[in-house]
Design a protein around this motif. Structure first.
Motif: not given
Length: 183
Positions: A132-138, A160-167
């Protein structure tokens, strides 16, 4: 690592693409020149966070081709050779990070000059693979610059849904049209 060293620390896969040598040269040039060009010319920066040699070896030639085409279009409008050289020097720089720490350092250093960030979701953080490093970075990026374009990419379509949640936008790395979608 110094800026010069970081440009030489990447391996590449040559897939028969004649643009690979130019890509390597441009990546080295960008790493060496980014500090001066951002300060002197306000040059913009794109950060690519990817630790897969296969993927960044495919992405970078595509990214440089697009940037060079856009820069060349501007050059036709230039009046003299000095203006042409300045415009070519002022093209956006691409910086490659392979770990969370490298990406965070680049973000902190060049935040005022960023055009966008393209990041994988899984890459090393704290010396270990982190799914999940990319999600944390985003999230870090969006908390500081809410409107900065961020593209998250993963081989796992469930992300994809987690990316959407990160806008952020999302790109499935398993898509047969991956490089077309990126371009």
């Amino acid at each position: 690592r110094d800026e010069m060293g970081s440009a030489f620390d990447h391996s590449f896969i040559w897939n028969g693409e004649s643009k690979m040598l130019l890509t390597i040269i441009k990546l080295v040039e960008d790493s060496v020149n980014v500090a001066a060009d951002t300060q002197e010319l306000g040059v913009r920066v794109i950060i690519l966070v990817e630790n897969s040699v296969q993927f960044y070896s495919a992405y970078l030639p595509l990214m440089y081709t697009e940037i060079m085409q856009q820069s060349s279009a501007l050059l036709t409008e230039s009046i003299n050779s000095a203006t042409r050289r300045l415009r070519m020097r002022a093209r956006p720089k691409i910086l490659l990070a392979e770990t969370f720490e490298e990406a965070e350092a680049l973000f902190c250093r060049y935040r005022d000059y960023l055009l966008g960030v393209i990041t994988d979701i899984r890459f090393p953080r704290g010396g270990k693979p982190d799914s999940t490093a990319g999600l944390a970075l985003a999230r870090l990026i969006k908390s500081e610059i809410a409107d900065l374009p961020v593209l998250l990419q993963s081989s796992d379509p469930a992300m994809e849904q987690q990316a959407i949640d990160c806008e952020t936008a999302f790109l499935n790395k398993q898509s047969p049209r991956l490089l077309k979608k990126l371009g």
